[in-house]
Design a protein around this motif. Structure first.
Motif, PDB file in Angstrom:
ATOM      1  N   ALA A  92       0.847  -1.204   0.000  1.00 50.85           N
ATOM      2  CA  ALA A  92       0.000   0.000   0.000  1.00 50.85           C
ATOM      3  C   ALA A  92       0.878   1.248   0.000  1.00 50.85           C
ATOM      4  N   GLY A  93       1.959   1.201   0.815  1.00 49.54           N
ATOM      5  CA  GLY A  93       2.863   2.357   0.906  1.00 49.54           C
ATOM      6  C   GLY A  93       3.503   2.681  -0.434  1.00 49.54           C
ATOM      7  N   LEU A  94       3.936   1.648  -1.142  1.00 54.13           N
ATOM      8  CA  LEU A  94       4.558   1.845  -2.455  1.00 54.13           C
ATOM      9  C   LEU A  94       3.578   2.529  -3.413  1.00 54.13           C
ATOM     10  N   PHE A  95       2.337   2.055  -3.407  1.00 56.13           N
ATOM     11  CA  PHE A  95       1.338   2.626  -4.313  1.00 56.13           C
ATOM     12  C   PHE A  95       0.934   4.045  -3.892  1.00 56.13           C
ATOM     13  N   VAL A  96       1.008   4.335  -2.589  1.00 51.03           N
ATOM     14  CA  VAL A  96       0.743   5.713  -2.127  1.00 51.03           C
ATOM     15  C   VAL A  96       1.794   6.650  -2.713  1.00 51.03           C
ATOM     16  N   LEU A  97       3.047   6.185  -2.709  1.00 49.03           N
ATOM     17  CA  LEU A  97       4.129   6.998  -3.281  1.00 49.03           C
ATOM     18  C   LEU A  97       3.939   7.154  -4.794  1.00 49.03           C
ATOM     19  N   LEU A  98       3.544   6.056  -5.430  1.00 50.91           N
ATOM     20  CA  LEU A  98       3.294   6.135  -6.883  1.00 50.91           C
ATOM     21  C   LEU A  98       2.178   7.134  -7.183  1.00 50.91           C
ATOM     22  N   SER A  99       1.149   7.139  -6.309  1.00 51.48           N
ATOM     23  CA  SER A  99       0.031   8.075  -6.544  1.00 51.48           C
ATOM     24  C   SER A  99       0.516   9.521  -6.416  1.00 51.48           C
ATOM     25  N   ALA A 100       1.525   9.753  -5.528  1.00 49.82           N
ATOM     26  CA  ALA A 100       2.053  11.111  -5.366  1.00 49.82           C
ATOM     27  C   ALA A 100       2.773  11.572  -6.638  1.00 49.82           C
ATOM     28  N   ILE A 101       3.320  10.578  -7.386  1.00 50.34           N
ATOM     29  CA  ILE A 101       3.995  10.931  -8.643  1.00 50.34           C
ATOM     30  C   ILE A 101       2.974  11.067  -9.772  1.00 50.34           C
ATOM     31  N   LEU A 102       2.092  10.062  -9.852  1.00 51.19           N
ATOM     32  CA  LEU A 102       1.162  10.017 -10.987  1.00 51.19           C
ATOM     33  C   LEU A 102      -0.013  10.986 -10.833  1.00 51.19           C
ATOM     34  N   MET A 109      -7.185   9.574  -5.155  1.00 52.88           N
ATOM     35  CA  MET A 109      -6.287   8.644  -5.828  1.00 52.88           C
ATOM     36  C   MET A 109      -5.303   8.034  -4.832  1.00 52.88           C
ATOM     37  N   LYS A 110      -4.935   8.815  -3.828  1.00 52.32           N
ATOM     38  CA  LYS A 110      -4.028   8.291  -2.796  1.00 52.32           C
ATOM     39  C   LYS A 110      -4.688   7.093  -2.092  1.00 52.32           C
ATOM     40  N   CYS A 111      -5.968   7.270  -1.746  1.00 51.09           N
ATOM     41  CA  CYS A 111      -6.700   6.181  -1.081  1.00 51.09           C
ATOM     42  C   CYS A 111      -6.865   4.993  -2.025  1.00 51.09           C
ATOM     43  N   LEU A 112      -7.303   5.266  -3.243  1.00 48.64           N
ATOM     44  CA  LEU A 112      -7.539   4.169  -4.188  1.00 48.64           C
ATOM     45  C   LEU A 112      -6.255   3.407  -4.495  1.00 48.64           C
ATOM     46  N   MET A 113      -5.163   4.150  -4.662  1.00 42.47           N
ATOM     47  CA  MET A 113      -3.885   3.492  -4.944  1.00 42.47           C
ATOM     48  C   MET A 113      -3.421   2.658  -3.742  1.00 42.47           C
ATOM     49  N   GLY A 117      -2.598  -1.187  -3.968  1.00 44.23           N
ATOM     50  CA  GLY A 117      -1.292  -1.709  -3.536  1.00 44.23           C
ATOM     51  C   GLY A 117      -1.447  -2.823  -2.521  1.00 44.23           C
ATOM     52  N   ALA A 118      -2.355  -2.604  -1.564  1.00 41.87           N
ATOM     53  CA  ALA A 118      -2.585  -3.620  -0.524  1.00 41.87           C
ATOM     54  C   ALA A 118      -3.123  -4.900  -1.150  1.00 41.87           C
ATOM     55  N   LEU A 119      -4.078  -4.752  -2.077  1.00 40.76           N
ATOM     56  CA  LEU A 119      -4.657  -5.937  -2.725  1.00 40.76           C
ATOM     57  C   LEU A 119      -3.620  -6.668  -3.566  1.00 40.76           C
ATOM     58  N   CYS A 120      -2.806  -5.884  -4.317  1.00 42.58           N
ATOM     59  CA  CYS A 120      -1.759  -6.510  -5.145  1.00 42.58           C
ATOM     60  C   CYS A 120      -0.815  -7.329  -4.277  1.00 42.58           C
ATOM     61  N   ALA A 237      -6.014  -2.430   5.779  1.00 50.98           N
ATOM     62  CA  ALA A 237      -4.606  -2.025   5.927  1.00 50.98           C
ATOM     63  C   ALA A 237      -4.281  -0.903   4.942  1.00 50.98           C
ATOM     64  N   GLY A 238      -4.788  -1.022   3.700  1.00 51.75           N
ATOM     65  CA  GLY A 238      -4.550   0.008   2.687  1.00 51.75           C
ATOM     66  C   GLY A 238      -5.095   1.361   3.136  1.00 51.75           C
ATOM     67  N   ALA A 239      -6.326   1.354   3.683  1.00 50.18           N
ATOM     68  CA  ALA A 239      -6.938   2.607   4.149  1.00 50.18           C
ATOM     69  C   ALA A 239      -6.100   3.227   5.265  1.00 50.18           C
ATOM     70  N   ALA A 240      -5.610   2.360   6.173  1.00 46.72           N
ATOM     71  CA  ALA A 240      -4.799   2.875   7.289  1.00 46.72           C
ATOM     72  C   ALA A 240      -3.488   3.464   6.767  1.00 46.72           C
TER      73      ALA A 240
END
Lengths: 326, 253
Positions: A92-102, A109-113, A117-120, A237-240
């Motif tokens: 989830a953390g990795l995808f949060v960072l990706l959302s900050a770039i994309l 988008m931060k939440c959705l990403m 990430g958590a699901l992936c 976990a992703g939401a948190a």
């Protein structure tokens, strides 16, 4: 019933203490005044825009991570499974960072990403561990591998694009110092819905503890419930993570503490996870604010200090219980 | 009633199991016997939805695979071979038997409590109600699990090697309970490795060999078919009229 009452009382005290504690020279009277609609502008800002959102974030993240850990542990039949150890937080953390770039500055988008990430991470860990026999060890090792990969990629992003996170330490360790209200506003309702799903579907957990075949014979759709629980745990976990960054150990400590303190029904244990987890993270966050006042520690640091010896103690305890048979 | 007609199931790394024509009736104890790996447990798993199959596995005239988990579990209960010793008391375990009759929130109704009490009484587990499962012996644990499936209150009860951890005395009590249940109208289908026990306590025998059913009839009919038993087990079964014998049927070379 007594343990629920005690948990609620402790939670109320923790909220009151968190509201009163901290910088700003606001005493009990001022807080009551502000809550009843009075107070000056500075006091109202501190209470409504700083402390209450932070308390709400800590409570919801504590509940989300604890219930996430509980669901993962029961479904994987592994008491040391947790969103942190299984790589879900780091995914989830990795995808949060990706959302900050994309998608910079887009809270939704931060939440959705974070969810994605958590699901992936959960799906990859499931595939890896099922390919290696789905044993307790293979699940944890797959989780550790994915967790390391997520952490490494996150560090790479932070190194190359430092502007993706406002506070690198706060993100890596996890904390509530800079949780944007826009994110909290979006994540909290999702957490509430997921907690309701967890409570409603908890009845099946009691049956699944008897083994998949026995549970199926009793009428439980094991595959459906296991899928629901793992997706729910990942999204929680992703939401948190979208709010507080990579706080570890909450999903490990709280569910195991609830198990040790008795109560065999899953629904009751999930209620206790919600109450205890939220209280635990709120107290930890308040401690992080006050321990070196006026300096503030990331809340995740406090969790790591408590969580590491707890994990070691659990392993030693398990080893002792297994004794010569291990 | 359970009827199996031309049902096939495949394991990825093993041959197919084919069951041509088998019927399990209510009010009777049927033992499913055969050598290791012949497909006895697979047969039960096909009925309760644990194995996908092609063909017809009919429960009260309805395809098993088309029933939802709860619908199926209101008609057929199933006790697998490996029973876990979890940290719950016997009363809680037995209450899980009511799952198929409850709504999502699992509130126990007056009828649920009544069935729970009856199940504990019929299996002789009432005094163990508040005992933790982990404190029980293997045989007591199997009886506790039997109470759970009795509480499920289904016309058919499927048991996979239910007497594995029981001593002879407990086995006798266990079969008395099964007889009581069959007299109440429940159909019992029991996978067993124990030839003499199966012949002695069953109304019907279903003989599985080489991944298919070779015989489905009364113990006497099978005992008379010595050639078939000789082919499958390398031995025959003989009936004695001595009423004092624990097992009136005995296996002979």
């Amino acid at each position: 019933m007594r343990r629920y009452i005690i948990a609620v009382i402790v939670l109320i005290f923790a909220i009151i203490f968190a509201l009163l504690a901290g910088n700003g020279a606001i005493d009990t009277e001022n807080v009551l005044e502000v809550l009843s609609g009075g107070g000056n502008r500075a006091q109202r800002t501190i209470i409504y825009q700083v402390r209450l959102p932070r308390i709400l974030a800590a409570l919801s993240c504590g509940a989300a991570l604890s219930v996430s850990g509980y669901l993962l542990q029961d479904n994987l039949n592994n008491v040391i499974a947790s969103p942190g150890l299984l790589g879900i937080n780091n995914g989830a953390g990795l995808f949060v960072l990706l959302s900050a770039i994309l998608f910079p500055y887009q809270s939704i988008m931060k939440c959705l990403m974070a969810f994605l990430g958590a699901l992936c991470a959960a799906v990859i860990v499931s595939i890896l561990s099922s390919g290696t026999g789905m044993s307790k060890t293979s699940v944890i090792l797959s989780g550790v591998a994915i967790s390391s990969l997520g952490a490494t990629l996150s560090q790479m992003i932070i190194s190359v694009k430092p502007e993706t996170v406002a506070d690198k330490a706060a993100f890596s360790l996890g904390g509530f110092a800079s949780v944007p209200w826009t994110v909290t506003r979006m994540a909290v309702p999702v957490i509430l819905i997921l907690l309701i799903v967890a409570v409603i579907s908890a009845g099946a957990l009691d049956l699944m503890l008897l083994g998949d075949e026995t549970a199926t014979g009793l009428g439980c759709n094991v595959k459906l419930y296991r899928g629901t629980h793992i997706v729910t745990a990942s999204l929680l976990a992703g939401a948190a993570v979208s709010m507080c960054g990579l706080i570890g150990f909450v999903g490990l400590i709280v569910p195991n503490f609830i198990r040790m303190s008795g109560g065999s029904k899953s629904r009751g244990s999930i209620f206790m996870c919600i109450l205890t987890g939220s209280t635990f993270l709120l107290i930890s966050d308040t401690a992080a604010r006050l321990l070196f006042f006026p300096y503030e520690l990331p809340c995740g640091l406090i969790m790591n200090v408590i969580g590491t010896p707890f994990l070691v103690w659990m392993l030693v305890r398990k080893r002792k219980r297994l004794g010569a048979y291990d | 009633m359970i009827e199996i007609r031309d049902a096939v199931t495949h394991y990825a790394d093993r041959e197919s199991f084919y069951f041509h024509n088998i019927t399990f009736e209510e009010g009777k104890i049927t033992s499913v016997i055969g050598r290791n790996g012949c497909g006895k447990s697979t047969l039960l798993k096909m009925i309760v939805g644990l194995r996908p199959y092609k063909g017809a596995v009919m429960i009260d005239g309805q395809q098993s695979r088309l029933l939802s988990g709860k619908e199926r579990s209101r008609k057929v209960s199933y006790l697998p071979q490996n029973l876990k010793s979890v940290n719950i008391d016997v009363g809680t375990l037995v209450s899980h038997g009511r799952y198929a009759w409850q709504s999502g929130m699992r509130r126990m109704s007056a009828k649920d409590f009544e069935k729970l009490d009856q199940a504990l009484a019929i299996t002789g587990m009432t005094e163990y109600r508040n005992k933790n499962l982990s404190e029980l012996s293997g045989g007591e644990r199997q009886r506790a699990y039997l109470a759970m499936v009795v509480a499920q209150d289904t016309p058919m009860i499927l048991l996979d090697e239910p007497t594995t951890y029981m001593d002879v005395t407990v086995q006798k009590t266990f079969f008395d309970v099964l007889r009581k249940l069959s007299k109440e109208g429940h159909g019992i289908v029991m996978v067993s490795h124990h030839l003499e026990q199966s012949f002695s306590y069953s109304d019907r025998i279903c003989l599985i060999h080489d991944k298919t059913a070779l015989f489905n009839g009364t113990p006497d009919e099978l005992a008379d078919n010595g050639a078939l038993l000789q082919k499958v087990f390398g031995m025959r079964v003989k009936r004695s009229n001595d009423a004092d014998l624990l097992y009136p049927y005995s296996a002979i070379k």
